[in-house]
Design an enzyme around this catalytic site. Structure first.
Site, short mmCIF file in Angstrom:
data_model
loop_
_atom_site.label_atom_id
_atom_site.label_comp_id
_atom_site.label_asym_id
_atom_site.label_seq_id
_atom_site.Cartn_x
_atom_site.Cartn_y
_atom_site.Cartn_z
N ARG A 502 2.13 -3.16 13.06
CA ARG A 502 2.70 -2.36 11.96
C ARG A 502 2.96 -0.93 12.40
NH1 ARG A 502 2.49 -4.30 6.74
NH2 ARG A 502 2.36 -2.46 5.45
N HIS A 683 -4.05 -7.60 -2.77
CA HIS A 683 -3.75 -7.90 -1.37
C HIS A 683 -3.82 -9.38 -1.08
CE1 HIS A 683 -5.12 -3.71 -1.61
NE2 HIS A 683 -4.15 -3.50 -0.76
N CYS A 715 -3.62 -2.10 -7.20
CA CYS A 715 -2.58 -1.29 -6.56
C CYS A 715 -1.22 -1.84 -7.00
CB CYS A 715 -2.74 -1.37 -5.04
SG CYS A 715 -1.77 -0.13 -4.14
N1 GLN Z 1 2.98 3.46 -7.47
C1 GLN Z 1 2.85 2.90 -6.17
C2 GLN Z 1 3.11 1.40 -6.22
O1 GLN Z 1 2.76 0.80 -7.17
C3 GLN Z 1 1.48 3.16 -5.60
C4 GLN Z 1 1.36 2.66 -4.19
C5 GLN Z 1 0.07 3.03 -3.50
O2 GLN Z 1 -0.93 3.28 -4.10
N2 GLN Z 1 0.04 3.06 -2.20
O3 GLN Z 1 3.63 0.83 -5.31
ZN ZN Z 2 -2.61 1.87 -4.43
#
Ligand code: GLN
Ligand code: ZN
Length: 744
Positions: A502, A683, A715
């Site tokens: 990556r 994830h 996330c």
């Molecule tokens: N708002 C971003 C998303 O949802 C946050 C990404 C992150 O925390 N790295 O993709």
């Molecule tokens: Zn995040």
């Protein structure tokens, strides 16, 4: 005459050849001999570049199929039991299983943990020590690379990570320092083997000397290095980087080593004390070329400052980059996206080798004076901190919470998501076409609107309370803003390894930053027009934009951050003006800029937190500000997070235990405002079950009062597909309803 060398070179290849080969191998598209050949090509080009530039040594041992720390784990036999299976017949696949949990051969297992290498965006694989860890040397790979380089005619200087840094980076039960007596014999043996491979010098990296080390770790250096020095037939160059040595400076130079490398970019003030601490036989390597940035070096300055040192030390002065060049892109010559006039200001790794040669010649007796860099007049960091100190929302959280609750009328445990929705193949294809000018701006915008409408429709059906527009317009959360703002430059080939195969391509902050036009307003406004429920405005915060870019070197980072904050504040005001009353400002990289030394924390947080607060300093009290962060170790920065004073914070927490939440809920104050701990891990492709989520909510309610708890994933959802996202969110909403019903 001064000598030149580097601590390490990037291994991805000038056109990311290694990345391509690794990924092809993992997919079964090429076989192992083809992968090995690709690696050997990259190595020989890297070595060739060093030799062609006229460096005194070629550095070997900086290559890795995935990660240099993992190389050492394999070399010392630090291989947890779950990776033993199938190892004998395929060592490289075992290595990949350690790194990624799977490889073309062997059964999948849980991969090793990965974490950030000091304050960089490079991730290493954490050595996993067992209770009765034994070490066993197998340096076959390193020795083969040394031979390979020698056979190509190089004057080889192998590099290894020192024993104390290696142990410090690992995790086990108890203190890993206790393992030192067992590990040292492997290092002794390794140094013997390197000496008999005819290595005149060995570079041994101990970057932890730049940290606030506990006394027991400091005390361990002298006896350990006595051992190594006695056994080593090569000269030892102790390399330190990323941070000033300070109280460890005397300690480092007093070790029985033949030379010490210091990072003169991070600690220019230590050159003089280092010269003073040097004994008559020791070499001083000064890292003056910034290994962490893409700007050309002010060589005239170093010519001036190092001339007396060069005169005093002669060939005991070595010139180098501050740290391994792993953290800069490979070769500016492959850069097609930049105009020549811009390119003249930059140096990628290969150009940094040339800078070293230029400086070396400039330090020779009678050399011409190099032309000086033009200086930029700029405000100091202290000015910036002062300006920031007085900018904040007029009302305190409790008052804001009252008016916000009246305005928004949200249910208990409001449900929301973090921002992005799946980036589908169709979307990627449309973006590609737009980039290549195969479709018009109008068509592109129409497509993005359709994506947004679809995202809103799905969220309405799922029954979420606070919606998002889905971020379809963004390729990347920093690049998108960098492209809209003035002052950023985007490279075509400025790739830097982040982990394994990556790579990231950070934008370069090349001038003063300003906002020529609104950046997200049209998308948020459109999304809001489709729903009666609130749609969150979605911005990347100033600190994250700064920390994920290459910063300027002519003004303080704090000032660039303030410029970004000003641009974002205007965006926030524009969002508010079109009726967006909930605005999320993401700061997932806040922790990354934290100085390695505790003594620097306060200043950093003063301006970093100040810049975040600045972005929302003008909003109405009933506008609700959210922020989001995604990593789990918050303890060290809890005070700063509280100081952000966002009305709501959403954090990653599904993969960590309740300890994290204790920090937020703790009796010692904790987080005073509202909080949404991610209740499932995005994830993983696994869809969380309702019962599991209900249980999780019950746990959360034990530590966080219901009025303060939000419900959301960990996330953003952009890496998942809609099928997974739909089922997971449905379960999340249903689980929330179940728990809400119990609460009333
Ligand atoms: N708002 C971003 C998303 O949802 C946050 C990404 C992150 O925390 N790295 O993709
Ligand atoms: Zn995040």
């Amino acid at each position: 005459m001064a000598q030149t060398h580097i601590l390490g070179y990037p291994r991805i290849g000038a056109r990311r050849e290694l990345k391509r080969a690794q990924e092809a191998y993992w997919k079964g598209e090429i076989d192992q001999p083809a992968l090995l050949a690709a690696g050997s090509q990259v190595r020989s080009k890297n070595w060739q570049a060093q030799q062609a530039a006229g460096l005194a040594f070629t550095t070997v041992g900086d290559f890795a199929w995935y990660d240099q720390v993992l190389n050492h784990s394999l070399m010392f036999g630090v291989i947890p039991e779950r990776f033993e299976q199938g190892a004998a017949d395929n060592r490289l696949d075992q290595y990949f299983r350690l790194a990624r949990g799977r490889a073309p051969s062997g059964e999948p297992v849980a991969a090793s943990a990965m974490t950030k290498w000091f304050d960089t965006n490079y991730h290493y694989l954490v050595p996993e020590f067992s209770g009765d860890q034994q070490f066993q040397l197998n340096a076959e790979w390193l020795l083969a690379e040394v031979k390979e380089a020698q056979s190509l005619g190089h004057n080889v200087k192998p590099v290894i990570i020192g024993p104390l840094t290696y142990l410090w980076l690992g995790r086990g039960e108890g203190s890993s320092l206790d393992l030192l007596p067992r590990l040292l014999p492997c290092y002794v043996e390794l140094l013997k083997q390197l000496a008999s491979a005819a290595a005149q010098w060995v570079q041994i990296d101990e970057p932890i000397l730049g940290l606030d080390l506990p006394q027991v770790w400091r005390d361990a250096f002298a006896p350990a290095y006595e051992n190594l020095a006695k056994a080593s037939g090569s000269k030892l160059l102790l390399a330190t980087y990323f941070s000033p040595l300070r109280e460890n400076l005397e300690l480092a130079f007093a070790l029985p080593v033949d030379g010490v490398h210091i990072d003169a970019v991070r600690a220019p003030e230590e050159v003089a004390p280092a010269v003073a601490a040097l004994n008559k036989r020791q070499v001083l390597s000064v890292g003056v070329i910034n290994g962490r940035n893409v700007w050309r070096t002010d060589l005239a300055r170093w010519q001036r400052e190092l001339s007396p040192v060069a005169e005093q030390l002669g060939d005991r002065l070595w010139l180098s980059a501050s740290c391994s060049l792993l953290h800069t892109p490979v070769d500016l010559e492959t850069e097609t996206a930049l105009a020549d006039i811009r390119k003249q200001k930059f140096a990628y790794s290969r150009q940094k080798l040339d800078e070293l040669q230029t400086l070396k010649h400039a330090l020779e007796p009678g050399a011409k004076t190099l032309s000086a860099f033009s200086k930029t007049e700029s405000r100091s960091e202290a000015d910036v901190r002062e300006e920031l100190a007085s900018t904040w929302r007029a009302q305190a959280y409790p008052e804001r919470a009252a008016v916000q609750s009246t305005r928004w009328q949200l249910p208990l445990l409001p449900t929301t998501t973090i921002g992005s929705f799946p980036q589908t193949d169709v979307l990627r294809e449309v973006r590609r076409k737009f980039r290549n000018q195969e479709i018009s701006q109008q068509d592109y915008d129409a497509h993005l609107r359709a994506e947004i409408a679809e995202a809103i429709r799905r969220q309405e059906i799922l029954g979420l309370d606070v919606l998002v527009h889905g971020e379809a317009e963004r390729n990347d959360m920093v690049e998108y803003f960098g492209e809209q703002l003035d002052g950023f430059v985007h490279t075509g080939n400025g790739w830097v390894q982040s982990y394994g195969s990556r790579c990231v391509k950070p934008p370069i902050i090349a001038g003063d930053i300003s906002r020529p036009h609104a950046m997200t307003v049209q998308w948020s406004e459109y999304a809001q027009s489709l729903s009666k429920k609130p749609v969150k405005g979605m911005l990347t915060g100033p600190v994250t934009i700064l920390n994920w870019s290459f910063p300027r070197e002519d003004i303080p980072r704090a000032l660039s951050c303030l410029q970004i904050a000003k641009a974002l504040r205007d965006e926030v005001q524009d969002l508010e003006a079109v009726g967006i009353g909930i605005i999320q400002i993401d700061e997932p990289a806040l922790r990354e800029g934290v100085p390695l030394r505790e003594s620097g924390h306060k200043e950093y947080f003063d301006w970093a937190v100040g810049c975040f607060r600045y972005t929302c300093s003008q909003v109405r009290p009933d506008t609700q500000i959210h922020t989001h962060m995604c990593y789990s170790n918050f303890n060290a920065i809890m005070d700063a997070i509280v100081a952000l004073d966002a009305d709501v914070i959403t954090i990653e927490s599904a993969r960590s235990d309740l300890r994290l939440l204790q920090a937020f809920a703790g009796d010692g104050g904790g987080y005073p405002n509202e909080i949404g701990p991610g209740i499932y891990d995005i994830h993983s492709p696994n869809v969380p079950e309702r019962a599991e989520l209900v249980k999780r909510l019950h746990q959360l309610l034990k530590v966080i009062p219901a009025e303060k708890l939000w419900v959301n994933p960990d996330c953003g959802l952009k890496t998942r597909n809609w099928a997974e996202v739909g089922s997971a969110l449905l379960n999340m909403v249903e689980a929330t309803r179940t728990v809400r019903a119990e609460l009333v």
